[in-house]
Scaffold this active site. Structure first.
Site, PDB file in Angstrom:
ATOM      1  N   HIS A 100     -12.756 -48.973   3.042  1.00  0.00           N
ATOM      2  CA  HIS A 100     -12.904 -47.627   3.586  1.00  0.00           C
ATOM      3  C   HIS A 100     -14.313 -47.380   4.115  1.00  0.00           C
ATOM      4  O   HIS A 100     -14.509 -46.491   4.947  1.00  0.00           O
ATOM      5  CB  HIS A 100     -12.514 -46.600   2.532  1.00  0.00           C
ATOM      6  N   HIS A 267      -3.079 -55.428   0.014  1.00  0.00           N
ATOM      7  CA  HIS A 267      -2.078 -54.970  -0.945  1.00  0.00           C
ATOM      8  C   HIS A 267      -1.631 -56.060  -1.907  1.00  0.00           C
ATOM      9  O   HIS A 267      -0.774 -55.822  -2.760  1.00  0.00           O
ATOM     10  CB  HIS A 267      -0.885 -54.383  -0.197  1.00  0.00           C
TER      11      HIS A 267
END
Length: 737
Positions: A100, A267
């Protein structure tokens, strides 16, 4: 990670969906009006940076890199009572933090990204998509405190993400340090919306309504890094989610394969958090109470201890081994059918139908318990979209291909905004040079006599001052200090797509470049272009009675088509360039705002921007107007002479200005107050220097008696800054021996 993670749209980077807007959109003051405002302390040139001259690259090269990485590795499993690690390992949490930090980068204007540690400041520190990353940064504080200024926060965020991947057996391509911290929020346009994604703001793409993602934005909703993991606007449609993913990832410089690899690779680790409805917890850090000391969202110790954490609202792990790299993500995605369910927080997510026990995940706090894995709508897009599915199936069947693709895509994600490879510091910089790093072959240093001889030939070539200045400007002014792309080094002005850009007047450009190539001798074309501009400016000043020296550097190399990813340069095309009075079509942002935006990307001050505009007008270095040729903004009867005439005549009370009706307030005519005779034509970017009070104050300095010397000095300083903006090959040479 808790939130997920497309085509680069051409055209104006300042489009919008409404009335004319400025380049800021919603500001921190709008979002948090009660927050302490420190702007007053940075007025009049005062610094927010406590170390404005500190060399982060030099400091990074002195660090005990092995010890630093070991300290970060040890932290991964040092679970803190105040914020326990899921599965006893902080690795997934830190990957999300690094992702992020880097994922705000967008190709449209090169802003965002990891290279300045902006995640520490509003609005990013309080974006819904960055929920609870305040804790990740605080976990790193003891390490930052130990190593001090030798490692920036910006470097530490990304290095920690790398170490997290390595600590869980994942592949890493390399790491480059040397990023410099900033100490105040950077001015970035994040959008016009008045609500965050968690407050019901609409998705930015609604094809049925003709609504496309506004340039230069990349995120699909305000407050997201990429796309809504539940689907567009919360609609759990995997195919529409694939559409959004393809668009947003492309605007962040990723193709389909990189998008699939990043999504699946990210993920492979950790879990999403949606244990309770989001309104159970507190607000974002920027608006919280003083006693919380910069923490926001979840601060209840009992809830934290139980693992009752909510960020995206989606709950669960993607794989049965959340702290171990492997192929489980794709194995489960294709092994099971998935049904749509709701998380405890009410978010839409997908759960495997009748999963085998060995394919269930451990509870994040109690490894003796087993819970179902899940997929987000964005994950399901990799299975349902035909193009994504082909790539996903290949990665499922070839773990080595996934390993390599993820490592390379992660490296690109974290380094895309660092600019040329020469800026990378440290022992883990990859030997391989990648096309997205915009490589330029090394140049050779010409002798003083070769430079002098070439400049003499230029002035005898028949090329005009205006032509030489415009070509040099077109080459160098592509530079963006946001991601350090563009610039004169490499002379990509000769190559597609730059040679064909309308702003560069291709026919004139081709003729000038052909002549320079004919007379340059052993000089690189990149040096020849810049030196020709310098020679023209020196002549123009001499014609005005002033002797000046334009000291630009030499030793540039020439890039070729093989060094150039042409498609990736499309976002650098100028839609507007007020310095040469160029505007393709009227936009929803004022043209003077676009001038300021370009000046910011070039790293110019207000006086430098002002001097360059006035100087280029005096030199006649403006783009040709369809009906008025190269006279618009050229307020002088001696074009081609470097003088302060632009400012003198702009501020003269002998001229009265009127808008040209058919221009829609983009063109103006200046008439003699006494006779009514037309004297000049102007654009908004000309007249703003007499209209805006701050710019007029600078223009007055340049126009007053005795001001010409100050103007010339400022112009040459600013011109040299632009010409040499991308010379990292020189500035960083000392770090590489």
């Amino acid at each position: 990670m808790d939130a997920e993670t497309g085509s680069i749209s051409g055209g104006c980077p300042f489009t919008g969906h409404g009335e004319t807007r400025d380049l800021l959109g919603r500001t921190n003051r709008d979002w948090w009006p009660d927050a302490l405002q420190l702007d007053i302390l940075t007025q009049h040139g005062l610094q927010a940076d406590p170390m404005p001259d500190f060399d982060y690259a030099e400091a990074f090269n002195t660090i005990d890199y092995k010890a630093l990485k070991q300290d970060i590795t040890d932290l991964m499993t040092d679970s803190q009572e105040w914020w326990p690690a899921d599965y006893g390992h902080y690795g997934p949490f830190f990957i999300r933090m690094a992702w992020h930090a880097a994922g705000t980068y967008r190709t449209g204007d090169g802003r965002g990204g990891s290279s300045s540690g902006q995640q520490r400041f509003a609005p990013l520190n309080s974006w819904p998509d960055n929920g609870n990353l305040d804790k990740a940064r605080r976990l790193l504080w003891p390490i930052k405190q130990k190593y001090g200024k030798n490692i920036s926060w910006a470097d530490l965020f990304i290095l920690t993400g790398n170490v997290a991947i390595e600590s869980m057996g994942g592949p890493v391509f390399g790491f480059g340090g040397g990023r410099a911290d900033v100490f105040e929020p950077e001015t970035v346009y994040w959008g016009t919306e008045e609500l965050w994604v968690d407050q019901g703001v609409e998705t930015r793409i609604i094809p049925d309504e003709g609504k496309a993602l506004e340039n230069p934005l990349a995120a699909i909703q305000m407050g997201l890094i990429y796309v809504n993991p539940e689907g567009p606007g919360g609609n759990p449609d995997p195919l529409q989610s694939a559409r959004d993913m393809r668009e947003t990832f492309a605007r962040m410089a990723m193709n389909d394969e990189e998008t699939v690899a990043l999504t699946a690779g990210g993920h492979a680790f950790g879990k999403a958090h949606g244990a309770k409805p989001a309104d159970t917890f507190g607000g974002a850090p920027e608006g919280e109470a003083l006693a919380l000391q910069g923490f926001g969202w979840l601060n209840d110790e009992e809830e934290i201890a139980k693992g009752n954490i909510t960020t995206s609202g989606i709950e669960g792990a993607w794989t049965p081994n959340p702290t171990q790299w492997g192929g489980d993500y794709f194995r489960l995605l294709f092994k099971y059918d998935y049904e749509l369910v709701e998380s405890p927080a009410g978010a839409k997510q997908w759960q495997p139908v009748n999963p085998d026990e060995e394919d269930m995940a451990p509870d994040a706090r109690d490894p003796s318990l087993k819970v179902p894995t899940m997929m987000t709508t964005a994950d399901m897009a990799l299975k349902m979209d035909p193009d994504y599915r082909k790539i996903s199936e290949r990665f499922r069947d070839d773990q080595a291909a996934l390993d390599d693709a993820f490592a390379r895509a992660w490296f690109k994600l974290c380094h895309r905004d660092m600019g040329p490879k020469v800026r990378y510091m440290g022992p883990e910089v990859p030997e391989e040079t990648l096309i997205w790093q915009d490589p330029v072959p090394a140049g050779s240093q010409p002798s003083d006599s070769a430079v002098s001889d070439f400049k003499s030939k230029v002035l005898d070539s028949g090329l005009t001052v205006a032509e030489l200045v415009k070509v040099a400007w077109a080459s160098a002014s592509t530079y963006r200090n946001s991601d350090h792309r563009g610039g004169a080094n490499g002379a990509r002005i000769r190559l597609a797509p730059m040679k064909d850009w309308e702003a560069n007047e291709p026919e004139t450009l081709s003729r000038v470049l052909s002549k320079l190539d004919e007379i340059r001798g052993d000089l690189s074309m990149a040096d020849a272009i810049v030196l020709a501009g310098a020679a023209a400016i020196e002549k123009a000043a001499k014609d005005g009675g002033h002797s000046i020296k334009v000291d630009v550097t030499t030793g540039r190399g020439d890039a070729t088509d093989e060094h150039t990813d042409a498609e990736s340069f499309e976002p650098l095309e100028p839609f507007a360039d007020g310095f040469r009075n160029y505007l393709r079509t009227k936009a929803q942002v004022k043209t003077e705002d676009m001038l300021v935006d370009k000046a910011h990307l070039l790293g110019l001050s207000i006086p430098e921007m002002t001097a360059l505009v006035g100087g280029m007008r005096a030199l006649g270095a403006v783009n040709a107007h369809p009906t008025h040729g190269d006279s618009i903004g050229v307020f002088t009867d001696r074009p081609g002479t470097l003088s302060n005439d632009f400012f003198v005549n702009l501020l003269s009370m002998d001229t009265k200005w009127e808008v040209v009706d058919e221009s829609g307030d983009e063109e103006f005519v200046g008439k003699d107050r006494k006779t009514g005779e037309e004297r000049y034509r102007a654009t908004r970017t000309d007249l703003v220097f007499g209209s805006n009070s701050q710019l007029r104050a600078i223009a007055e300095v340049f126009a007053e008696n005795g001001g010409e010397a100050k103007f010339l000095d400022t112009f040459v300083t600013a011109w040299t800054k632009v010409m040499d903006a991308d010379r990292f090959d020189l500035r960083c040479a000392k770090y590489h021996g």
